[in-house]
Design a protein around this motif. Structure first.
Motif, PDB file in Angstrom:
ATOM      1  N   ALA A   1    -107.482 -22.938  80.499  1.00  0.00           N
ATOM      2  CA  ALA A   1    -108.660 -22.761  81.332  1.00  0.00           C
ATOM      3  C   ALA A   1    -108.883 -24.003  82.180  1.00  0.00           C
ATOM      4  CB  ALA A   1    -109.889 -22.520  80.452  1.00  0.00           C
ATOM      5  N   PRO A   2    -109.317 -23.841  83.416  1.00  0.00           N
ATOM      6  CA  PRO A   2    -109.547 -25.008  84.257  1.00  0.00           C
ATOM      7  C   PRO A   2    -110.693 -25.853  83.725  1.00  0.00           C
ATOM      8  CG  PRO A   2    -110.423 -23.014  85.290  1.00  0.00           C
ATOM      9  CD  PRO A   2    -109.636 -22.569  84.098  1.00  0.00           C
ATOM     10  N   ILE A   3    -110.596 -27.160  83.939  1.00  0.00           N
ATOM     11  CA  ILE A   3    -111.646 -28.064  83.498  1.00  0.00           C
ATOM     12  C   ILE A   3    -112.802 -27.996  84.477  1.00  0.00           C
ATOM     13  CG2 ILE A   3    -112.187 -30.475  83.030  1.00  0.00           C
ATOM     14  CD1 ILE A   3    -109.193 -30.865  82.403  1.00  0.00           C
ATOM     15  N   GLN A   4    -113.973 -27.607  83.968  1.00  0.00           N
ATOM     16  CA  GLN A   4    -115.128 -27.454  84.843  1.00  0.00           C
ATOM     17  C   GLN A   4    -116.201 -28.495  84.568  1.00  0.00           C
ATOM     18  OE1 GLN A   4    -116.279 -23.375  84.192  1.00  0.00           O
ATOM     19  NE2 GLN A   4    -114.725 -22.586  85.577  1.00  0.00           N
ATOM     20  N   GLU A   5    -116.140 -29.181  83.437  1.00  0.00           N
ATOM     21  CA  GLU A   5    -117.166 -30.147  83.098  1.00  0.00           C
ATOM     22  C   GLU A   5    -116.960 -31.446  83.881  1.00  0.00           C
ATOM     23  OE1 GLU A   5    -116.596 -30.522  78.949  1.00  0.00           O
ATOM     24  OE2 GLU A   5    -114.520 -31.158  79.135  1.00  0.00           O
TER      25      GLU A   5
ATOM     26  N   VAL B   1    -120.627 -35.343  75.561  1.00  0.00           N
ATOM     27  CA  VAL B   1    -119.653 -36.089  74.771  1.00  0.00           C
ATOM     28  C   VAL B   1    -119.536 -37.504  75.332  1.00  0.00           C
ATOM     29  CG1 VAL B   1    -117.225 -36.287  74.100  1.00  0.00           C
ATOM     30  CG2 VAL B   1    -118.323 -34.031  74.163  1.00  0.00           C
ATOM     31  N   ASN B   2    -119.645 -38.500  74.446  1.00  0.00           N
ATOM     32  CA  ASN B   2    -119.390 -39.889  74.812  1.00  0.00           C
ATOM     33  C   ASN B   2    -118.280 -40.433  73.936  1.00  0.00           C
ATOM     34  OD1 ASN B   2    -121.334 -40.292  76.844  1.00  0.00           O
ATOM     35  ND2 ASN B   2    -122.949 -40.484  75.310  1.00  0.00           N
ATOM     36  N   MET B   3    -117.356 -41.170  74.543  1.00  0.00           N
ATOM     37  CA  MET B   3    -116.274 -41.790  73.785  1.00  0.00           C
ATOM     38  C   MET B   3    -116.161 -43.256  74.160  1.00  0.00           C
ATOM     39  SD  MET B   3    -113.420 -38.742  74.049  1.00  0.00           S
ATOM     40  CE  MET B   3    -114.026 -38.171  75.655  1.00  0.00           C
ATOM     41  N   LEU B   4    -116.121 -44.110  73.157  1.00  0.00           N
ATOM     42  CA  LEU B   4    -115.962 -45.551  73.333  1.00  0.00           C
ATOM     43  C   LEU B   4    -114.660 -45.938  72.641  1.00  0.00           C
ATOM     44  CD1 LEU B   4    -117.488 -48.201  74.284  1.00  0.00           C
ATOM     45  CD2 LEU B   4    -118.195 -48.417  71.902  1.00  0.00           C
TER      46      LEU B   4
ATOM     47  N   GLY C   1    -124.649 -44.792  85.584  1.00  0.00           N
ATOM     48  CA  GLY C   1    -125.317 -44.013  86.617  1.00  0.00           C
ATOM     49  C   GLY C   1    -124.502 -42.830  87.120  1.00  0.00           C
ATOM     50  N   LYS C   2    -123.193 -42.857  86.918  1.00  0.00           N
ATOM     51  CA  LYS C   2    -122.340 -41.752  87.372  1.00  0.00           C
ATOM     52  C   LYS C   2    -122.217 -40.627  86.347  1.00  0.00           C
ATOM     53  CE  LYS C   2    -119.462 -44.584  90.439  1.00  0.00           C
ATOM     54  NZ  LYS C   2    -119.860 -43.878  91.677  1.00  0.00           N
ATOM     55  N   LEU C   3    -122.643 -40.882  85.108  1.00  0.00           N
ATOM     56  CA  LEU C   3    -122.551 -39.846  84.078  1.00  0.00           C
ATOM     57  C   LEU C   3    -123.577 -38.757  84.321  1.00  0.00           C
ATOM     58  CD1 LEU C   3    -122.092 -42.140  80.929  1.00  0.00           C
ATOM     59  CD2 LEU C   3    -120.321 -40.941  82.236  1.00  0.00           C
ATOM     60  N   LYS C   4    -123.204 -37.528  84.046  1.00  0.00           N
ATOM     61  CA  LYS C   4    -124.063 -36.373  84.296  1.00  0.00           C
ATOM     62  C   LYS C   4    -124.511 -35.728  82.981  1.00  0.00           C
ATOM     63  CE  LYS C   4    -123.362 -36.785  88.700  1.00  0.00           C
ATOM     64  NZ  LYS C   4    -122.525 -35.827  89.428  1.00  0.00           N
ATOM     65  N   PRO C   5    -125.740 -35.193  82.936  1.00  0.00           N
ATOM     66  CA  PRO C   5    -126.168 -34.462  81.739  1.00  0.00           C
ATOM     67  C   PRO C   5    -125.176 -33.360  81.400  1.00  0.00           C
ATOM     68  CG  PRO C   5    -128.027 -34.827  83.210  1.00  0.00           C
ATOM     69  CD  PRO C   5    -126.779 -35.250  83.960  1.00  0.00           C
ATOM     70  N   HIS C   6    -124.873 -33.250  80.123  1.00  0.00           N
ATOM     71  CA  HIS C   6    -123.956 -32.227  79.597  1.00  0.00           C
ATOM     72  C   HIS C   6    -122.500 -32.465  80.022  1.00  0.00           C
ATOM     73  CE1 HIS C   6    -127.698 -30.291  78.619  1.00  0.00           C
ATOM     74  NE2 HIS C   6    -127.997 -30.127  79.882  1.00  0.00           N
ATOM     75  N   GLY C   7    -122.207 -33.624  80.597  1.00  0.00           N
ATOM     76  CA  GLY C   7    -120.841 -33.946  80.970  1.00  0.00           C
ATOM     77  C   GLY C   7    -120.137 -34.738  79.877  1.00  0.00           C
TER      78      GLY C   7
END
Length: 449
Positions: A22-26, A143-146, A84-90
């Motif tokens: 499936a194409p990545i939409q997030e 999702v956040n990854m460090l 600042g570039k991160l989006k809700p639910h991204g």
């Protein structure tokens, strides 16, 4: 359309044609920083590591911000812009390669212009890793990854007795995964090639299709531990609330290594062990055929038990360990299976006192429960054979043990059976896929226990 019709249509489509991912939409955003050019303690690989990771993430649909050899002002400004570039639910990912250090349980990333002469300098000349997490949390993304490849031999630590080697354990906030190139308080190897050992293995695994992020890092951990002969064991802390795939799932399975539901957190490659024989006629209990409901209940119970056993093994206290040993010696199969897990993980207790890892003991107790026909132990033993831990790798034996557990309705083993069968034959067994659909559908109808 009924659920049965939907499942039939899906299975039919899988049999007649491959399904594209499936194409990545997030919204996917990554900040990648590599610091090599230190005035003290120059490093060879971090800039190369950062470029390699950035290229891989771009190919996986991330908008990548790549920065090299940043001073403190540059790191602070770039991290703020990244938040600042991160989006809700991204999805947000922060990767750092370079020097890192811990002091009083806090982790700091070291800019290239840092001149750290005392403990007091760390807070003002370094970047607190929690600052990165706070910028990511503020975005309310899914999702956040460090990812920190920052545990290399640190000249600043040698100059300050109060500074501990390696990095300190960090607790992941909800929806976050934190990955370290080695375990807390330990050092990572920079590697002799253009990339560090950890980053090279990470990039190698990232594009595996249909593998969850947790399984990706498990595979990296196994690979690094094997390559370094247990000198370096990557570590993660996670509180992710859903599945995330770097490469979206497809129905065409490939040889991507150990399955997600195989033994988790295998951190050691076994020393030569005595080879155990596969029992010719294992005593496999046959589910009662009285009613469909009773058979479904057994399926549900085994999957719940497997989950509870894994969690118990991770959090055993010393007192609980003593009691468990007594029960296992009396032949209790659940206690034996739990001990197998605990000895394999080699950490167990949350308070850090830990159980000494022993591949020999892990194999002994897992084998004992498996030969009594317990499906959770049979699955775990299959995973040992599949990964070559505590025994010589043997995919055929792994397949046999997964089959024994799968035939008793253990869904975890059914998934693993598909993986190992695909590795052996290169083909997806559609009959096995149907069984999983049917088993999952049955379990979905059951009330929560």
């Amino acid at each position: 359309m009924t659920m049965q019709a939907v499942l039939f249509a899906l299975l039919f489509a899988m049999m007649i044609s491959p399904v594209r991912a499936a194409p990545i939409q997030e919204d996917r955003v990554a900040l990648v920083i590599g610091n090599s050019s230190y005035g003290i303690g120059m490093l060879r690989n971090p800039v190369n590591d950062a470029r390699t990771v950035a290229n891989k993430l771009e190919s996986l649909g991330f908008h990548v911000i790549l920065r090299e050899n940043l001073n403190r002002e540059g790191m602070y400004r770039t991290i703020t812009e990244f938040g600042g570039k991160l989006k809700p639910h991204g999805v947000g990912l922060f990767y750092y390669a370079g020097h890192g250090m811990q002091i009083n349980g806090r982790n700091f990333l070291v800019p290239v212009d840092a001149d750290i002469q005392s403990e007091d300098d760390v807070e003002f000349r370094g970047i607190d890793a929690n600052f990165v997490l706070s910028r990511m949390d503020a975005a309310h993304d899914r999702v956040n990854m460090l990812v920190l490849d920052a545990c290399r031999n640190n000249p600043f630590a040698r100059k300050n007795r109060s500074v501990s080697l390696g990095l300190a354990q960090m607790d992941a906030h909800m929806g976050t995964l934190i990955a370290f190139s080695t375990s807390p308080g330990s050092l990572a190897e920079d590697g002799s090639g253009p990339n560090s050992i950890y980053t090279r293995n990470l990039v190698d695994k990232l594009s595996s299709p249909g593998i969850t992020v947790e399984e990706i890092f498990k595979q990296v951990r196994v690979a690094v531990a094997r390559e370094t002969r247990d000198r370096q064991i990557p570590w993660e802390s996670t509180s992710l609330m859903g599945d995330f795939y770097f490469a979206p799932p497809s129905t065409t399975l490939k040889s991507v290594g150990p399955p997600e539901s195989a033994l988790a957190s295998v951190t050691a490659r076994a020393a030569p062990q005595q080879r155990s024989r596969l029992p010719a006629k294992p005593n496999v209990p046959i589910p009662s055929a009285t009613t469909e409901k009773s058979a479904q209940k057994m399926v549900r119970d085994y999957n719940r038990e497997g989950y509870e056993i894994e969690n118990k093994a991770r959090t055993l206290t010393s007192d609980e360990m003593t009691v468990l040993l007594g029960e296992a010696e009396k032949g209790d199969i659940v206690a034996q299976t739990t001990l197998g897990w605990a000895y394999l993980l080699g950490k167990g207790q949350m308070d850090g006192r830990g159980i000494m890892r022993s591949n020999r003991e892990a194999l002994k107790w897992t084998m004992s429960a498996a030969e009594k026909g317990y499906p959770v132990a049979q699955n775990n033993l299959g995973a040992l054979y599949m990964e070559g831990v505590a025994v010589k790798m043997n995919l055929r034996r792994a397949q046999n043990y997964f089959k024994l557990a799968a035939d008793q309705g253990y869904t975890t083993a059914q998934v693993n059976l598909i993986q190992v069968s695909t590795l052996l034959t290169g083909n997806v067994e559609m009959g096995q896929v149907r069984n999983i659909f049917q088993s999952t559908q049955q379990q979905a109808k059951l009330p929560i226990q």
